[in-house]
Design a protein around this motif. Structure first.
Motif, PDB file in Angstrom:
ATOM      1  N   UNK A  39       0.831  -1.198   0.000  1.00  0.00           N
ATOM      2  CA  UNK A  39       0.000   0.000   0.000  1.00  0.00           C
ATOM      3  C   UNK A  39       0.871   1.255   0.000  1.00  0.00           C
ATOM      4  N   UNK A  40       0.485   2.249  -0.803  1.00  0.00           N
ATOM      5  CA  UNK A  40       1.196   3.520  -0.843  1.00  0.00           C
ATOM      6  C   UNK A  40       0.592   4.451   0.215  1.00  0.00           C
ATOM      7  N   UNK A  41       1.470   5.071   0.994  1.00  0.00           N
ATOM      8  CA  UNK A  41       1.043   5.941   2.087  1.00  0.00           C
ATOM      9  C   UNK A  41       1.518   7.368   1.835  1.00  0.00           C
ATOM     10  N   UNK A  42       0.555   8.302   1.807  1.00  0.00           N
ATOM     11  CA  UNK A  42       0.853   9.713   1.559  1.00  0.00           C
ATOM     12  C   UNK A  42       0.538  10.526   2.802  1.00  0.00           C
ATOM     13  N   UNK A  43       1.521  11.266   3.272  1.00  0.00           N
ATOM     14  CA  UNK A  43       1.346  12.166   4.412  1.00  0.00           C
ATOM     15  C   UNK A  43       1.282  13.592   3.894  1.00  0.00           C
TER      16      UNK A  43
ATOM     17  N   UNK B 200      -9.354   8.838  -8.673  1.00  0.00           N
ATOM     18  CA  UNK B 200      -9.108   7.476  -8.201  1.00  0.00           C
ATOM     19  C   UNK B 200      -8.047   7.541  -7.109  1.00  0.00           C
ATOM     20  N   UNK B 201      -8.440   7.284  -5.883  1.00  0.00           N
ATOM     21  CA  UNK B 201      -7.503   7.349  -4.756  1.00  0.00           C
ATOM     22  C   UNK B 201      -7.041   5.943  -4.397  1.00  0.00           C
ATOM     23  N   UNK B 202      -5.966   5.503  -5.046  1.00  0.00           N
ATOM     24  CA  UNK B 202      -5.444   4.165  -4.763  1.00  0.00           C
ATOM     25  C   UNK B 202      -4.246   4.251  -3.825  1.00  0.00           C
ATOM     26  N   UNK B 203      -4.345   5.135  -2.857  1.00  0.00           N
ATOM     27  CA  UNK B 203      -3.300   5.281  -1.838  1.00  0.00           C
ATOM     28  C   UNK B 203      -3.970   5.657  -0.513  1.00  0.00           C
ATOM     29  N   UNK B 204      -3.258   5.410   0.572  1.00  0.00           N
ATOM     30  CA  UNK B 204      -3.739   5.760   1.904  1.00  0.00           C
ATOM     31  C   UNK B 204      -3.275   7.182   2.215  1.00  0.00           C
ATOM     32  N   UNK B 205      -4.197   8.030   2.618  1.00  0.00           N
ATOM     33  CA  UNK B 205      -3.875   9.438   2.876  1.00  0.00           C
ATOM     34  C   UNK B 205      -4.029   9.779   4.354  1.00  0.00           C
ATOM     35  N   UNK B 206      -3.017  10.456   4.883  1.00  0.00           N
ATOM     36  CA  UNK B 206      -3.060  10.954   6.266  1.00  0.00           C
ATOM     37  C   UNK B 206      -2.828  12.459   6.179  1.00  0.00           C
ATOM     38  N   UNK B 207      -3.873  13.233   6.457  1.00  0.00           N
ATOM     39  CA  UNK B 207      -3.775  14.693   6.291  1.00  0.00           C
ATOM     40  C   UNK B 207      -3.950  15.424   7.617  1.00  0.00           C
ATOM     41  N   UNK B 208      -3.029  16.356   7.883  1.00  0.00           N
ATOM     42  CA  UNK B 208      -3.069  17.179   9.096  1.00  0.00           C
ATOM     43  C   UNK B 208      -3.514  18.582   8.699  1.00  0.00           C
ATOM     44  N   UNK B 209      -4.663  19.011   9.208  1.00  0.00           N
ATOM     45  CA  UNK B 209      -5.252  20.288   8.779  1.00  0.00           C
ATOM     46  C   UNK B 209      -4.673  21.506   9.489  1.00  0.00           C
ATOM     47  N   UNK B 210      -4.175  21.317  10.726  1.00  0.00           N
ATOM     48  CA  UNK B 210      -3.879  22.458  11.592  1.00  0.00           C
ATOM     49  C   UNK B 210      -5.106  22.701  12.456  1.00  0.00           C
ATOM     50  N   UNK B 211      -4.898  23.021  13.730  1.00  0.00           N
ATOM     51  CA  UNK B 211      -6.013  23.119  14.676  1.00  0.00           C
ATOM     52  C   UNK B 211      -7.051  24.155  14.274  1.00  0.00           C
ATOM     53  N   UNK B 212      -6.601  25.300  13.768  1.00  0.00           N
ATOM     54  CA  UNK B 212      -7.537  26.373  13.423  1.00  0.00           C
ATOM     55  C   UNK B 212      -8.382  26.061  12.192  1.00  0.00           C
TER      56      UNK B 212
ATOM     57  N   UNK C 270      -9.809   4.776   3.765  1.00  0.00           N
ATOM     58  CA  UNK C 270      -8.366   4.898   3.570  1.00  0.00           C
ATOM     59  C   UNK C 270      -7.851   6.330   3.759  1.00  0.00           C
ATOM     60  N   UNK C 271      -8.620   7.145   4.470  1.00  0.00           N
ATOM     61  CA  UNK C 271      -8.228   8.534   4.717  1.00  0.00           C
ATOM     62  C   UNK C 271      -8.299   8.834   6.211  1.00  0.00           C
ATOM     63  N   UNK C 272      -7.249   9.426   6.749  1.00  0.00           N
ATOM     64  CA  UNK C 272      -7.227   9.898   8.135  1.00  0.00           C
ATOM     65  C   UNK C 272      -7.081  11.415   8.127  1.00  0.00           C
TER      66      UNK C 272
ATOM     67  N   UNK D 232       7.077   6.295   7.733  1.00  0.00           N
ATOM     68  CA  UNK D 232       6.169   5.322   7.113  1.00  0.00           C
ATOM     69  C   UNK D 232       5.754   5.719   5.699  1.00  0.00           C
ATOM     70  N   UNK D 233       6.034   6.963   5.304  1.00  0.00           N
ATOM     71  CA  UNK D 233       5.493   7.521   4.058  1.00  0.00           C
ATOM     72  C   UNK D 233       6.240   7.088   2.804  1.00  0.00           C
ATOM     73  N   UNK D 234       5.470   6.976   1.717  1.00  0.00           N
ATOM     74  CA  UNK D 234       6.046   6.834   0.385  1.00  0.00           C
ATOM     75  C   UNK D 234       6.178   8.202  -0.270  1.00  0.00           C
TER      76      UNK D 234
END
Length: 372
Positions: A187-191, A215-227, A243-245, A259-261
């Motif tokens: 699995x491809x992991x995108x931060x 087509x999202x064929x990767x796992x996405x972990x996105x940090x928005x910022x608190x505000x 597959x999205x955090x 852990x990221x690709x």
């Protein structure tokens, strides 16, 4: 030995200072350390959390526009801050004062230089900030992250060390990190993140990708910022997030990067040092509103060395970001070459080299006093 450290406003100024403190403590458990920063600030929060003694001062950044009433308020705060620093130095009696950037460190370094106390400047960016450009002229040592920074600074003595990073990056294993985050073998992991406060332009592009017919064929972990978190989640309400955090903030950056690709990030010096320590393909989106446009200088330095893709905020949209993601993830050779190139720009020994320089400076001062 007594050390004062100062730097603040963003994690990019604070984390290098914390890395320096950690290295000093490793070498000398009896070292006395005091952090000087703005009251009620991010530096106060992070420093006190680490159990480090903190002395607050009053200080404001100079307005970037023409002189107005805010300029007068800022100068009044600076004068008060200088008086507070006079008292701090008189009571603490530091052997050396170390500044890692941001206007907050100006009063304590200025006062130390007036009193002929050793001062060290640590500059993270390819284009130095205004505070460090001024203070470097009388500093006893200037340590830079980018070679490109040299031409913008006047200095007595300079060393190129790289940017000090948290010791966490020396203790993270990729396989364990991926297993901990539940990432499958192939699995491809995108931060994706935009620094400690988030990045609105990146958030909007990610929202477009999540809402669009991509087509999202990767796992996405996105940090928005608190505000930005509440607005982000409202914008994607009802969207399939398989597959999205999405999180507002993370203290787990070393593990996530390891852990990221692919990492999508702004081009703060701290972020670049962290991805370089690991060696990971990346897309940089420099923040357009930073002082002196320094993030663009940082990003171009990496782009020129074929270590990064760069998208300017003015050009950023969901299509462009998605196409860049796909281009990198689908080309293993390109991704590996980029990862190798960015790894060459990192220096895990940066903090050790910097503290070596500080210790040499102190020893030289001690030796010169003996001869007198």
């Amino acid at each position: 030995m007594r050390y004062i450290l100062s730097g603040g406003g963003t994690g990019g100024h604070i984390y290098p200072a914390l890395a320096i403190i950690s290295e000093i403590k490793k070498r000398n458990k009896d070292a006395e350390i005091l952090y000087v920063g703005k009251k009620g600030s991010l530096e106060e929060e992070l420093v006190t959390k680490e159990g480090i003694k903190f002395s607050p001062i009053e200080v404001k950044g100079l307005p970037r526009k023409k002189i107005n009433k805010d300029t007068v308020v800022t100068l009044m705060a600076l004068l008060k801050g200088l008086r507070q620093c006079e008292k701090i130095i008189k009571e603490f009696k530091p052997d050396v004062v170390i500044g890692t950037g941001g206007y907050v460190c100006a009063p304590i370094l200025l006062k130390a230089q007036q009193k002929k106390i050793l001062t060290v400047i640590q500059e993270q960016n390819a284009y130095p900030g205004k505070t460090n450009r001024i203070l470097s002229k009388k500093a006893d040592l200037v340590a830079v992250n980018f070679e490109e920074a040299k031409k913008y600074l006047k200095y007595k003595k300079m060393i190129v060390t790289g940017n000090p990073i948290r010791d966490d990056f020396n203790h993270v294993d990729r396989e364990k990190a991926r297993k901990s985050l539940g990432i499958k073998d192939k699995e491809k992991f995108v931060l994706s993140f935009g620094g400690s406060g988030g990045q609105e332009s990146t958030n909007e592009a990610i929202i477009g990708i999540l809402k669009g017919e991509y087509k999202r064929d990767f796992k996405l972990y996105h940090v928005t910022g608190k505000d930005h978190y509440q607005g982000f989640m409202k914008a994607i309400d009802g969207i399939d997030l398989e597959n999205v955090n999405i999180v507002d903030y993370s203290n787990n950056v070393p593990e996530l990067i390891m852990a990221s690709d692919l990492v999508i990030a702004s081009s703060s010096a701290m972020t670049l040092a962290e991805i370089s320590a690991v060696g990971v393909a990346n897309i940089l989106i420099p923040k357009a509103y930073t002082a002196g446009n320094h993030q663009v200088y940082n990003a171009n330095s990496y782009k020129d060395k074929k270590a990064s893709y760069v998208i300017l905020e003015e050009d950023l949209n969901s299509d462009m970001l998605y196409n860049n993601i796909e281009d990198i993830l689908k080309d293993n050779k390109k991704r590996e070459e980029m990862a190798n190139n960015v790894l060459k720009l990192g220096n895990k020994n940066a903090v050790k080299n910097l503290v070596d320089g500080i210790e040499l400076l102190i020893n030289e001062r001690t030796e010169s006093k003996r001869k007198i």
